[in-house]
Design a protein around this motif. Structure first.
Motif, PDB file in Angstrom:
ATOM      1  N   VAL A 101       1.046  -1.396   0.257  1.00 56.70           N
ATOM      2  CA  VAL A 101      -0.089  -0.234   0.118  1.00 56.70           C
ATOM      3  C   VAL A 101       0.422   1.233  -0.134  1.00 56.70           C
ATOM      4  O   VAL A 101       0.533   2.602  -0.115  1.00 56.70           O
ATOM      5  CB  VAL A 101      -0.270  -0.208   1.070  1.00 56.70           C
ATOM      6  CG1 VAL A 101      -2.082   1.620   1.048  1.00 56.70           C
ATOM      7  CG2 VAL A 101      -2.407  -1.341   1.195  1.00 56.70           C
ATOM      8  N   LEU A 102       2.211   1.115   0.961  1.00 55.91           N
ATOM      9  CA  LEU A 102       2.651   2.227   0.766  1.00 55.91           C
ATOM     10  C   LEU A 102       3.553   2.515  -0.665  1.00 55.91           C
ATOM     11  O   LEU A 102       4.065   3.436  -0.692  1.00 55.91           O
ATOM     12  CB  LEU A 102       3.918   2.119   1.858  1.00 55.91           C
ATOM     13  CG  LEU A 102       3.989   2.167   2.804  1.00 55.91           C
ATOM     14  CD1 LEU A 102       4.252   2.568   4.352  1.00 55.91           C
ATOM     15  CD2 LEU A 102       2.892   3.686   3.215  1.00 55.91           C
ATOM     16  N   GLU A 103       4.120   1.212  -1.147  1.00 57.70           N
ATOM     17  CA  GLU A 103       4.847   1.862  -2.480  1.00 57.70           C
ATOM     18  C   GLU A 103       4.054   2.285  -3.245  1.00 57.70           C
ATOM     19  O   GLU A 103       3.813   2.738  -4.361  1.00 57.70           O
ATOM     20  CB  GLU A 103       5.147   0.343  -2.732  1.00 57.70           C
ATOM     21  CG  GLU A 103       6.393  -0.301  -2.676  1.00 57.70           C
ATOM     22  CD  GLU A 103       6.813  -1.336  -3.307  1.00 57.70           C
ATOM     23  OE1 GLU A 103       6.247  -2.229  -3.724  1.00 57.70           O
ATOM     24  OE2 GLU A 103       7.944  -1.899  -2.776  1.00 57.70           O
ATOM     25  N   ARG A 104       2.899   2.122  -3.301  1.00 56.71           N
ATOM     26  CA  ARG A 104       1.481   1.614  -4.258  1.00 56.71           C
ATOM     27  C   ARG A 104       0.731   3.698  -4.306  1.00 56.71           C
ATOM     28  O   ARG A 104      -0.492   4.125  -5.056  1.00 56.71           O
ATOM     29  CB  ARG A 104      -0.040   0.999  -4.660  1.00 56.71           C
ATOM     30  CG  ARG A 104       1.011  -0.475  -4.747  1.00 56.71           C
ATOM     31  CD  ARG A 104      -0.533  -1.654  -5.256  1.00 56.71           C
ATOM     32  NE  ARG A 104       0.615  -2.575  -5.458  1.00 56.71           N
ATOM     33  CZ  ARG A 104       0.131  -3.658  -6.267  1.00 56.71           C
ATOM     34  NH1 ARG A 104      -0.859  -2.696  -7.106  1.00 56.71           N
ATOM     35  NH2 ARG A 104       0.666  -4.267  -5.983  1.00 56.71           N
ATOM     36  N   ARG A 105       1.224   3.490  -2.693  1.00 58.84           N
ATOM     37  CA  ARG A 105       0.032   5.375  -2.349  1.00 58.84           C
ATOM     38  C   ARG A 105      -1.321   4.800  -2.488  1.00 58.84           C
ATOM     39  O   ARG A 105      -2.098   5.607  -2.722  1.00 58.84           O
ATOM     40  CB  ARG A 105       0.403   6.125  -2.557  1.00 58.84           C
ATOM     41  CG  ARG A 105       2.282   6.936  -2.733  1.00 58.84           C
ATOM     42  CD  ARG A 105       2.054   7.556  -4.017  1.00 58.84           C
ATOM     43  NE  ARG A 105       2.202   8.854  -3.553  1.00 58.84           N
ATOM     44  CZ  ARG A 105       2.216  10.069  -2.494  1.00 58.84           C
ATOM     45  NH1 ARG A 105       3.492   9.481  -1.514  1.00 58.84           N
ATOM     46  NH2 ARG A 105       2.271  10.898  -2.772  1.00 58.84           N
ATOM     47  N   GLY A 106      -1.919   3.661  -1.576  1.00 63.60           N
ATOM     48  CA  GLY A 106      -3.822   3.776  -1.731  1.00 63.60           C
ATOM     49  C   GLY A 106      -3.397   2.298  -2.006  1.00 63.60           C
ATOM     50  O   GLY A 106      -2.655   1.182  -2.088  1.00 63.60           O
ATOM     51  N   TRP A 107      -4.971   2.064  -2.668  1.00 65.67           N
ATOM     52  CA  TRP A 107      -5.587   0.296  -2.834  1.00 65.67           C
ATOM     53  C   TRP A 107      -5.479  -0.682  -4.554  1.00 65.67           C
ATOM     54  O   TRP A 107      -6.158  -1.164  -4.314  1.00 65.67           O
ATOM     55  CB  TRP A 107      -6.437   0.356  -1.655  1.00 65.67           C
ATOM     56  CG  TRP A 107      -6.057  -0.034  -0.400  1.00 65.67           C
ATOM     57  CD1 TRP A 107      -6.910   1.081   0.182  1.00 65.67           C
ATOM     58  CD2 TRP A 107      -5.624  -0.470   0.612  1.00 65.67           C
ATOM     59  NE1 TRP A 107      -6.473   0.704   1.792  1.00 65.67           N
ATOM     60  CE2 TRP A 107      -6.112  -0.443   1.845  1.00 65.67           C
ATOM     61  CE3 TRP A 107      -5.209  -2.328   0.447  1.00 65.67           C
ATOM     62  CZ2 TRP A 107      -5.703  -0.869   2.860  1.00 65.67           C
ATOM     63  CZ3 TRP A 107      -5.114  -2.983   1.072  1.00 65.67           C
ATOM     64  CH2 TRP A 107      -4.564  -2.516   2.134  1.00 65.67           C
ATOM     65  N   LYS A 145      14.825  -0.703   6.779  1.00 72.38           N
ATOM     66  CA  LYS A 145      16.322   0.076   6.482  1.00 72.38           C
ATOM     67  C   LYS A 145      16.351  -0.278   5.394  1.00 72.38           C
ATOM     68  O   LYS A 145      17.172   0.820   3.803  1.00 72.38           O
ATOM     69  CB  LYS A 145      17.167  -1.404   7.235  1.00 72.38           C
ATOM     70  CG  LYS A 145      17.683  -0.756   8.684  1.00 72.38           C
ATOM     71  CD  LYS A 145      18.653  -1.924   9.668  1.00 72.38           C
ATOM     72  CE  LYS A 145      18.558  -2.083  10.931  1.00 72.38           C
ATOM     73  NZ  LYS A 145      19.258  -2.808  11.320  1.00 72.38           N
ATOM     74  N   GLU A 146      15.807  -1.140   4.621  1.00 73.17           N
ATOM     75  CA  GLU A 146      15.846  -1.175   3.070  1.00 73.17           C
ATOM     76  C   GLU A 146      15.695  -0.243   2.794  1.00 73.17           C
ATOM     77  O   GLU A 146      16.058   0.453   1.457  1.00 73.17           O
ATOM     78  CB  GLU A 146      15.093  -2.684   2.581  1.00 73.17           C
ATOM     79  CG  GLU A 146      15.719  -4.146   3.203  1.00 73.17           C
ATOM     80  CD  GLU A 146      16.963  -4.578   2.707  1.00 73.17           C
ATOM     81  OE1 GLU A 146      16.755  -4.890   1.131  1.00 73.17           O
ATOM     82  OE2 GLU A 146      17.924  -4.424   2.764  1.00 73.17           O
ATOM     83  N   ARG A 147      14.554   0.077   2.622  1.00 75.69           N
ATOM     84  CA  ARG A 147      13.518   1.690   1.533  1.00 75.69           C
ATOM     85  C   ARG A 147      13.887   2.923   2.190  1.00 75.69           C
ATOM     86  O   ARG A 147      13.659   4.134   2.201  1.00 75.69           O
ATOM     87  CB  ARG A 147      11.967   1.179   1.534  1.00 75.69           C
ATOM     88  CG  ARG A 147      11.118  -0.777   1.174  1.00 75.69           C
ATOM     89  CD  ARG A 147      12.216  -0.855   0.060  1.00 75.69           C
ATOM     90  NE  ARG A 147      12.082  -1.528  -0.440  1.00 75.69           N
ATOM     91  CZ  ARG A 147      10.950  -2.276  -1.073  1.00 75.69           C
ATOM     92  NH1 ARG A 147       9.681  -1.569  -1.235  1.00 75.69           N
ATOM     93  NH2 ARG A 147      10.552  -3.599  -1.409  1.00 75.69           N
ATOM     94  N   GLY A 148      14.684   3.149   3.476  1.00 71.10           N
ATOM     95  CA  GLY A 148      15.097   4.248   3.678  1.00 71.10           C
ATOM     96  C   GLY A 148      13.868   5.161   4.559  1.00 71.10           C
ATOM     97  O   GLY A 148      14.320   6.430   4.638  1.00 71.10           O
TER      98      GLY A 148
END
Length: 645
Positions: free
Chosen positions: A558-564, A617-620
């Protein structure tokens, strides 16, 4: 104003902004994660409000504290501040009692009760007041409810005939920071109250906790969530925000994103055995309010030691998120490093020795003490887990998660029940089998239930009723029947009414759909050879590479896509109630956008925290955890148990 998206993320109302978004999940290894905000202010606010409330009852008083408020109180204020003769002793507490213990005859003219809003506690207070009345003793009585007062409590006081004798106040102690990135509401009863009993009374507390965090560290520019409780809590929080418009406006936000999730979205992760160090310590010794009691088997002495487990513990902070297989190697290396630092003093002159003693020796001794405690804890965990056939159990769990050798795993569970290893563990394995298989076939359900009741006693019958009701241990046929009834009824009513009926049936027989969700989200890693636990490549390392926690995978996606968007099928399988909202009025700070408040309603496990810390950690980015309470598989089972095993 906030701009809402309904369904699977389709905007409702005005069009969204078209500015260039700040990525929450940057590409792997791109930047260091930001620092967590300072949550010390939450402790100071709670402490100052409590002192203020106590001072509203001037003069000497006896203070009664509910048992499960003792540890949180100690964390924010140290119970000693309530004792006589100290600088903060403006509030004249004469004697301290635990609620549920009968007070000794007291000459105090005032009794003050610091309690949770529980009916049994109200009866305890009413008994004390009525006993005083019978003996002709006149006192003042004050009840301080934490975190809030409920109408039901007032009703009980009224029924007992003492409502007019007491004054009531609320101590708004919603949030207890346990560590630099963990905040707990310390409400373990929330899980049973909401998910089993359907009691919504704590939703107001959650909304007020979010309002407090938003006013101190927000405004949050983006909010995501999934689950019925998450949605209700979010909507109430927004209503509270509108009532108190202006709080925190114009301030630079420190947290940019908030993600709310119901525990029933992902029961599987909560039911799995934990294998990261902090999770194993919790499963073995029970971490309570951020500290743990290590017994003589760990301390190698005849006494127990209470140890605070947080980032200030230099040894613990380096191993808490590690897979247990790596911990012994690290502790061994740490031991050699410490010894080398001690050995440096041999070649020192007097001046160097003086500096060493004044600047380094105390720190080295403290580190050495902590190191020996964690080595002792590891040895104790190893002994206990070897006794319990831990490796065999993990193997059975992995088979259930992957959907292989189900018959063999069922036989393992039957053997576990027959050997009477542990009623809680047997129940947990049965629930894991049920939820991964979307319910048990009737023959297996009846057989396992019969064996369990014969092994552990018929008093557990009500527990099975609770587990079925909550959807943790079900028969496949029951769900099928309800679906058929639902489809017939839907034909007779309008679409809108049909939707409501579907919701009602969902709550009656919640299906897990785990296998389908797992496939959609890739929760079971496909491996060529062994999973390298020394260099983990994804969040699956928290379960030995066998399974990526569903809750954490959802947050990541959801955070990657900024939504569903793109997750519509997953949302459908999870029974919906998702939302995604952006607040155009909130200031977009690049740093704040990389800080995410992950809110777990119904409890969060240490394995989930370790997985999201790895992702951060991986994604900052930095994850802050807000939970109604810390949970694990045993606590989930105990909350459903009627005959306390």
């Amino acid at each position: 104003m906030a701009q809402r998206t309904s369904g699977a993320g389709v905007p409702a109302g005005p069009r969204p902004r078209v500015d260039v978004p700040v990525a929450v999940m940057a590409s792997p290894g791109s930047r260091d994660a930001p620092e967590a905000p300072d949550f010390g202010i939450l402790k100071r606010l709670a402490r100052d409000q409590l002192i203020y409330l106590l001072e509203q009852l001037p003069g000497k008083k006896d203070l009664f504290i509910e048992a499960d408020l003792m540890s949180p109180l100690d964390r924010i204020a140290n119970v000693s501040i309530l004792k006589p003769g100290l600088p903060l002793q403006q509030h004249d507490v004469d004697k301290l009692y635990k609620v549920e213990t009968r007070p000794a005859p007291s000459s105090s003219d005032q009794f003050c009760f610091l309690v949770r809003p529980r009916i049994r506690t109200m009866r305890y207070i009413a008994d004390i007041i009525n006993a005083d009345k019978m003996s002709g003793r006149s006192r003042k009585y004050k009840i301080i409810f934490s975190p809030q007062k409920f109408y039901a409590c007032e009703m009980v006081l009224e029924e007992e005939g003492v409502f007019g004798d007491v004054t009531c106040d609320e101590w708004s102690f919603y949030l207890l920071p346990l560590d630099e990135d963990i905040i707990s509401m310390e409400l373990p009863e929330f899980f049973r109250d909401y998910f089993l009993e359907g009691d919504h009374r704590w939703i107001n507390s959650i909304a007020r906790a979010l309002q407090l965090l938003n006013s101190l560290y927000g405004p949050f520019s983006r909010a995501y969530g999934i689950g019925r409780c998450a949605k209700m809590s979010y909507e109430l929080w927004r209503d509270l925000e509108e009532e108190s418009e202006g709080d925190g406006q114009g301030r630079k936000p420190e947290i940019g994103n908030v993600f709310l999730m119901d525990r029933d979205t992902d029961y599987v992760t909560a039911l799995c055995s934990q294998v990261v160090y902090e999770g194993l310590v919790d499963d073995t010794f029970r971490i309570k309010c951020g500290s743990v009691d290590f017994g003589p088997d760990v301390t190698s002495s005849d006494k127990s030691i209470k140890v605070l487990l947080n980032a200030q513990d230099k040894v613990f902070s380096q191993i808490r998120n590690e897979h247990f297989s790596r911990v012994f190697g690290f502790l061994s290396q740490k031991s050699r490093t410490l010894q080398a630092q001690y050995d440096r003093r041999r070649g020192m002159d007097i001046k160097q020795m003086k500096n060493f003693v004044s600047q380094e020796l105390k720190g080295l001794k403290q580190e050495h003490r902590l190191l020996s405690l964690h080595i002792g804890a590891c040895e104790s965990i190893m002994k206990k887990k070897t006794k319990q056939d831990f490796q065999e159990m993990i193997k059975a769990e992995h088979s259930l998660l992957e959907g292989f050798d189900i018959r063999e795993s069922t036989s393992f569970i039957e053997e576990h029940i027959d050997r009477q290893v542990s009623p809680i563990e047997s129940l947990r394995l049965m629930c894991l089998l049920s939820i991964t298989e979307n319910g048990l076939v009737p023959k297996d359900y009846r057989s396992l239930k019969t064996q369990y009741l014969q092994s552990y006693g018929p008093e557990h019958l009500l527990t099975f009723h609770n587990l079925k009701r909550i959807g943790l241990l079900t028969e496949q046929a029951a769900g099928d029947t309800l679906t058929a009834v639902e489809s017939r009824v839907s034909k007779l009513v309008t679409d809108r009414a049909a939707g409501k009926i579907t919701d009602a049936f969902n709550s009656l027989a919640r299906k897990s759909n785990f296998r389908a969700i797992s496939k959609k989200l890739g929760l079971i890693p496909r491996l060529d050879g062994e999973y390298d636990l020394k260099l983990p490549r994804d969040m699956a390392y928290v379960f030995s590479g066998a399974y990526v926690p569903l809750s954490c995978k959802l947050i990541e996606q959801v955070l990657e896509r900024r939504g569903w968007q793109g997750l519509e099928e997953v949302v459908r399988l999870l029974n919906g109630h998702e939302f995604s909202v952006s607040d155009s009025a909130a200031e977009d700070s690049a740093e704040a956008q990389r800080v995410v408040l992950a809110v777990f309603l119904g409890g969060c496990t240490f394995s989930e925290m370790a997985a999201l810390r790895f992702l951060g950690k991986e994604r900052g980015c930095k994850f802050i955890f807000l939970t109604t309470a810390i949970t694990n598989s045993a606590r989930v089972m105990e909350a459903m148990t009627e005959a306390r095993a």
